[in-house]
Motif scaffolding. Structure first.
Motif, PDB file in Angstrom:
ATOM      1  N   GLY A 103       2.787   2.343  14.201  1.00 38.32           N
ATOM      2  CA  GLY A 103       3.980   2.656  14.753  1.00 38.32           C
ATOM      3  C   GLY A 103       4.784   2.785  13.563  1.00 38.32           C
ATOM      4  N   MET A 104       4.639   3.341  12.907  1.00 39.76           N
ATOM      5  CA  MET A 104       5.263   4.025  11.631  1.00 39.76           C
ATOM      6  C   MET A 104       6.026   5.287  11.479  1.00 39.76           C
ATOM      7  N   MET A 105       6.951   5.232  12.588  1.00 35.48           N
ATOM      8  CA  MET A 105       7.873   6.255  12.649  1.00 35.48           C
ATOM      9  C   MET A 105       8.872   5.711  13.056  1.00 35.48           C
ATOM     10  N   GLU A 118       0.609  -0.824  -0.108  1.00 35.09           N
ATOM     11  CA  GLU A 118      -0.084  -0.178  -0.227  1.00 35.09           C
ATOM     12  C   GLU A 118       0.677   1.252  -0.004  1.00 35.09           C
ATOM     13  N   LEU A 119       0.209   2.152  -0.740  1.00 34.57           N
ATOM     14  CA  LEU A 119       0.934   3.689  -0.567  1.00 34.57           C
ATOM     15  C   LEU A 119       0.867   4.548   0.384  1.00 34.57           C
ATOM     16  N   HIS A 120       2.522   4.758   1.361  1.00 37.78           N
ATOM     17  CA  HIS A 120       2.728   5.144   2.387  1.00 37.78           C
ATOM     18  C   HIS A 120       3.178   6.921   1.836  1.00 37.78           C
ATOM     19  N   ALA A 121       2.783   7.723   3.149  1.00 42.60           N
ATOM     20  CA  ALA A 121       3.497   9.190   3.085  1.00 42.60           C
ATOM     21  C   ALA A 121       4.368   9.744   3.602  1.00 42.60           C
ATOM     22  N   PHE A 122       5.623   9.685   2.988  1.00 47.70           N
ATOM     23  CA  PHE A 122       6.304   9.468   4.186  1.00 47.70           C
ATOM     24  C   PHE A 122       6.561  11.525   4.681  1.00 47.70           C
ATOM     25  N   HIS A 175       7.576  10.023  10.093  1.00 51.91           N
ATOM     26  CA  HIS A 175       6.990   8.424  10.048  1.00 51.91           C
ATOM     27  C   HIS A 175       5.636   8.475   8.959  1.00 51.91           C
ATOM     28  N   CYS A 176       5.488   8.115   8.839  1.00 54.38           N
ATOM     29  CA  CYS A 176       3.829   7.750   7.298  1.00 54.38           C
ATOM     30  C   CYS A 176       3.024   8.917   8.265  1.00 54.38           C
ATOM     31  N   HIS A 177       2.408  10.052   7.639  1.00 53.02           N
ATOM     32  CA  HIS A 177       0.981  10.405   7.853  1.00 53.02           C
ATOM     33  C   HIS A 177      -0.617   9.576   7.098  1.00 53.02           C
ATOM     34  N   LEU A 178      -0.011   8.357   6.754  1.00 55.08           N
ATOM     35  CA  LEU A 178      -1.190   7.900   7.420  1.00 55.08           C
ATOM     36  C   LEU A 178      -1.535   7.736   8.903  1.00 55.08           C
ATOM     37  N   LEU A 179      -1.864   8.222   8.999  1.00 55.48           N
ATOM     38  CA  LEU A 179      -2.363   8.643  10.892  1.00 55.48           C
ATOM     39  C   LEU A 179      -2.962   7.161  11.561  1.00 55.48           C
ATOM     40  N   GLU A 180      -3.399   6.320  10.948  1.00 53.41           N
ATOM     41  CA  GLU A 180      -3.553   5.027  11.279  1.00 53.41           C
ATOM     42  C   GLU A 180      -2.065   3.928  11.281  1.00 53.41           C
ATOM     43  N   HIS A 181      -1.443   4.280  10.136  1.00 54.40           N
ATOM     44  CA  HIS A 181      -0.400   4.030  10.177  1.00 54.40           C
ATOM     45  C   HIS A 181       0.617   4.375  11.223  1.00 54.40           C
ATOM     46  N   GLU A 182       0.974   5.733  11.282  1.00 57.37           N
ATOM     47  CA  GLU A 182       1.624   6.383  12.568  1.00 57.37           C
ATOM     48  C   GLU A 182       1.111   5.896  13.870  1.00 57.37           C
TER      49      GLU A 182
HETATM   50 CU   LIG Z   1       1.219   4.728   5.650  1.00 54.93          CU
END
Ligand SMILES: [Cu+2]
Length: 587
Positions: free
Chosen positions: A570-572, A497-501, A560-567
């Protein structure tokens, strides 16, 4: 990046009927739902309403004093609303300051524990369990604590300024004071404020806790902007108002409903079907399945600067203005708060495009021209391919642009007297030799394939380090850099899936995209990292040049990833920028 010059034309504009008709029953149901909640603090307009802009709080004599209170409450459907109210009762005011101005902002926390469904998911992040919280030391991190991040500003990551690691404001505690000066070299443009408590950011932002911030002087970037009307549009996402409705019969395909690993409607690759979240524009909801558009009034042929913030928690935007089905040229002036022509290797401004991709957290500022008399146009977001693991972000209407000679005068205009953009004190980032190259990667893991969707772990890992979710208890940085240097980071996506750094405190330059040099002559603070296709032989990646030259970047902060569900999942990661003269070796 496409780059071509076109001129705006009045020809080919077709009168358009409103794209969607809402049934009377549905309309009544929506109006009824609104009346039931009208007494709460976070009032929202009904679908189809005219878009009004957030109130402006403007600095005077170099100072702006703001008193914000954050509120929340539960809706009968189990979702929740969050909002900021200022000392005058305005919801989510736009804070307007000039470089060098002093902002004093107090935040009072009036949150109550309402959202057990979501907080259960993030309860494992309950860290720093001190009994009595001091706002600048570690305090209880839970669903009712909050804080603020000033997204895009280069102010120090210190308590009372732009720290999100140790600043936790407990409900009912005394108002917490933020105070800092807008840097003299802060580029003019659109920034924003939102909460950033690890594990709980998604709930608060999805509920509506966000607002715009403008550093004045965008007209200096392009003298064509002098005196133009400006319009601030904040696009937010929210839980679906009609989650059980089938897609509209008008849709050309009826895709199968898929659920992604976060429990949202998954990308089905068609551009149609149920979205993961509804969108709103300045709080006017545009709900699935009929997407009754909000309304914008303009005078025929009028030019305006639109300043659009994607304050969504997880939704990507791909904005276009359509007359009939013809996309209209949009004159991009600034991205992520920074005019495109700020650097010495300046891009042409405006940069004419027919659609603008805006990841969560990102901003675009562009010129639009209203249709001629008798015509209408639509502001839409086109589908974004978020990958097989991503959310469904289908094609949908956002607003109907009505033209009329009687359209109200715009509330704000840019200064009629632009100055030259300030000369940049430092060499263009693209010309500075990086001191090192770092490799990072996004990845995801389903803890147990048989468990509910919430058991996905999200990681953003420095190559060679242990793959683990961000630990708010750990003070050990993943990266140590040195102020005064620049570095190249290659960020891979090993997930589908796409992520936004995004990184706090600084902007960066996009050098390579999917292995191809792009050398964008402008800056960003958020960038997409495309998803992994199953048969790809290499991981998709971006290469970005990170700018640690500003002394305000010294300190410890996050990327972090700016998809906040991901952030929140733990995506940080944690970075410490050492002072230039420190003896510590960077690692
Ligand atoms: Cu993400």
């Amino acid at each position: 990046m496409q780059h071509f010059a076109v001129t705006l034309s009045d020809s080919g504009v077709i009168k358009l009927q409103p794209a969607c008709q809402l049934s009377l029953a549905l309309l009544l149901a929506l109006v009824g739902a609104e009346l039931c909640t009208a007494s709460n603090a976070c009032e929202r307009p009904a679908p189809g309403s005219p878009i009004s802009e957030p109130a402006d709080l403007r600095s005077e004599n170099g100072r702006l004093n703001v008193e914000l209170t954050i509120h929340n409450f539960a809706l009968p459907d189990g979702s929740s609303r969050y909002c900021y109210l200022d000392q005058y009762g305005n919801q989510a005011p736009t804070l307007r300051l000039h470089p060098g101005d002093l902002l004093t902002l107090t935040l009072k926390n009036e949150l109550s524990a309402i959202d057990h469904r979501r907080s259960a998911m993030a309860a494992t992040h309950s860290a720093h369990a001190h009994s009595q919280m001091l706002s600048c030391s570690a305090g209880p991190m839970n669903a009712t604590s909050t804080n603020l991040h000033f997204h895009g500003l280069t102010v120090p990551p210190l308590c009372h300024q732009d720290d999100v690691l140790n600043t936790l404001i407990a409900p009912g505690s005394a108002p917490f004071e933020y105070q800092f000066r807008i840097p003299e070299n802060q580029p003019p443009g659109l920034y924003w404020y939102h909460p950033h408590v690890h594990g709980f950011t998604n709930t608060q932002v999805l509920g509506g806790a966000s607002g715009a911030m403008i550093i004045e002087g965008i007209e200096d970037a392009d003298h064509e902007l002098a005196g133009l009307p400006e319009r601030v549009l904040v696009i937010r996402d929210q839980d679906l108002l009609n989650p059980n409705a089938p897609p509209s019969k008008d849709e050309p395909v009826l895709p199968k409903m898929l659920i992604d690993r976060d429990g949202d409607a998954a990308n089905n690759g068609t551009g149609f079907g149920k979205p993961a979240k509804d969108l709103s524009i300045n709080f006017v909801p545009v709900p699935y399945p009929d997407y009754l558009p909000a309304r914008i009034e303009m005078k025929p042929g009028e030019r305006q600067l639109w300043r659009v913030l994607n304050a969504s928690a997880v939704t990507y935007l791909n904005l276009a203005v359509l007359c009939g089905r013809a996309p209209q040229p949009l004159g991009l002036v600034a991205l992520d708060g920074v005019p495109l022509n700020l650097g010495s290797k300046a891009a042409d401004v405006p940069h004419w495009l027919t659609h603008l991709g805006v990841p969560p957290g990102s901003r675009v500022e562009f010129m639009v021209k209203a249709p001629p008399p008798g015509a209408t146009a639509l502001l839409v977001t086109r589908t974004v391919d978020t990958g097989p693991g991503g959310e469904n972000d289908p094609n949908r209407t956002l607003a109907l642009i009505d033209v009329s000679d009687r359209a109200p005068e715009p509330r704000a205009r840019l200064s009629p007297n632009p100055k030259p953009l300030p000369a940049q004190a430092l060499p263009w980032l693209g010309d500075v030799k990086p001191v090192r190259v770092r490799h990072l990667y996004f990845s995801e893991k389903l803890q147990d394939p048989n468990s509910p969707p919430s058991a996905v772990e999200f990681y953003l890992t420095v190559e060679g380090q242990k793959v683990e979710a961000f630990d708010p208890d750990s003070a050990e940085p993943n990266i140590v850099a040195r102020q005064g240097t620049v570095e190249d980071w290659i960020i891979e996506n090993r997930s589908q899936e796409l992520h936004a750094f995004h990184i706090h405190q600084l902007h960066f330059m996009l050098l390579d995209y999917l292995g191809m040099p792009v050398n964008e002559p402008f800056l960003r603070d958020t960038v997409n990292v495309p998803y992994l296709k199953q048969r790809a032989l290499t991981y998709p990646s971006v290469r970005i040049r990170m700018d640690f030259r500003d002394p305000n970047s010294v300190g410890t902060f996050v990327y972090h990833c700016h998809l906040l569900e991901h952030e929140d999942g733990g995506m940080m990661g944690l970075i410490r920028v050492e002072p230039a003269d420190s003896a510590t070796q960077s690692q």
